[in-house]
Each structure stands twice: as C-alpha cells, then as structure tokens.
Design a protein around this motif. Structure first.
Motif, short mmCIF file in Angstrom:
data_model
loop_
_atom_site.label_atom_id
_atom_site.label_comp_id
_atom_site.label_asym_id
_atom_site.label_seq_id
_atom_site.Cartn_x
_atom_site.Cartn_y
_atom_site.Cartn_z
N TRP A 90 44.14 39.47 39.19
CA TRP A 90 42.70 39.76 39.12
C TRP A 90 42.31 40.17 37.72
CZ3 TRP A 90 39.32 39.16 43.12
CH2 TRP A 90 39.88 38.94 44.38
N HIS A 118 41.76 35.54 39.81
CA HIS A 118 40.54 35.77 40.57
C HIS A 118 39.65 36.71 39.76
CE1 HIS A 118 42.23 33.89 44.13
NE2 HIS A 118 43.35 34.57 43.88
N ALA A 120 36.90 39.57 39.69
CA ALA A 120 36.36 40.63 40.56
C ALA A 120 34.85 40.64 40.56
CB ALA A 120 36.91 41.98 40.13
#
Length: 133
Positions: A90, A118, A120
């Motif tokens: 993340w 990914h 956030a």
C-alpha cells in the motif's frame, strides 16, 4: 462362440472412443486470474548466480526507497525475480505510487517493474516535508 461383424465393429469403435480420442484432447493450462497474473518469470526457478543478482537488486531498491523522503516504504514489499522488480503493498497516494515505480526503474540492472501497489487515497497527493522527519 462366433462374433458377428457388427459386434466386432462396435467393439473397435467403442475402444477408439474411450481410449484414443480423449488422449488427443487439447488441455489449456490455467494461468491464474487476469487480475493477478503471475508471469513465467515469477514462477521459474533461478540459478545461484541469478539469485545473488536478484538479491543485490532488491537491496538496491530497498535502500533507494529508504533514502528517498517522498516515498513511505513501510508498507511496500519488494521482490525481484530474474531482474524484474515486483512491488506489492500500500501507498498513500498516486504520487507515491508513481515515485516508487520510477525509483525502482531508475536502478541499473532492473529489466522491468511490475507494480501491484494499492493506493489508499486515490485522487489525492500527499507531499511529505523532509524537514519534519
């Protein structure tokens, strides 16, 4: 016991259908989900020399992340296989995503960067002031 020609033909056709034809069928191998496709590079075995060079590349990528104040590397997992850098985890925003990918690509010896990071907070940009740290 005398066999009839029809019975003999039936037995031959039955054996062809049961044993020979299924062996000729095309079987497609499962390459995984299209979202997380694992390439042949990621699955293939490595020689000792390739393992050492991948380890050196991984150390270079991690040290580059640690020395850069714009990338928060605490939630980024780095893996290297055959010169390809895989980034998992993340990041806070799209800026850090791009910076992590660009920093890894800037290292000599990196063939390609596969980013599976990914975000956030997509759509936001968080600037970290290096003087605060």
């Amino acid at each position: 016991m005398k066999f009839d020609n029809q019975v003999l033909i039936f037995c031959i056709l039955y054996m062809i259908c049961c044993f020979i034809i299924p062996g000729c069928a095309y079987h497609e191998t499962n390459t995984g989900s299209p979202v997380y496709y694992q390439s042949i590079t990621e699955q293939s075995p490595r020689s000792p020399a390739t393992f050492v060079s991948d380890t050196v590349l991984m150390a270079r990528v991690k040290s580059k992340f640690m020395s850069d104040d714009m990338v928060n590397d605490t939630n980024i997992h780095v893996d290297v296989r055959h010169g390809v850098v895989y980034l998992d985890g993340w990041v806070a925003d799209t800026y850090q995503h791009r910076m992590a990918r660009d920093l890894a690509q800037s290292i000599e010896g990196v063939a390609r960067v596969v980013s599976r990071l990914h975000i956030a907070n997509p759509g936001t940009v968080l600037f970290i002031n290096p003087e605060i740290r």
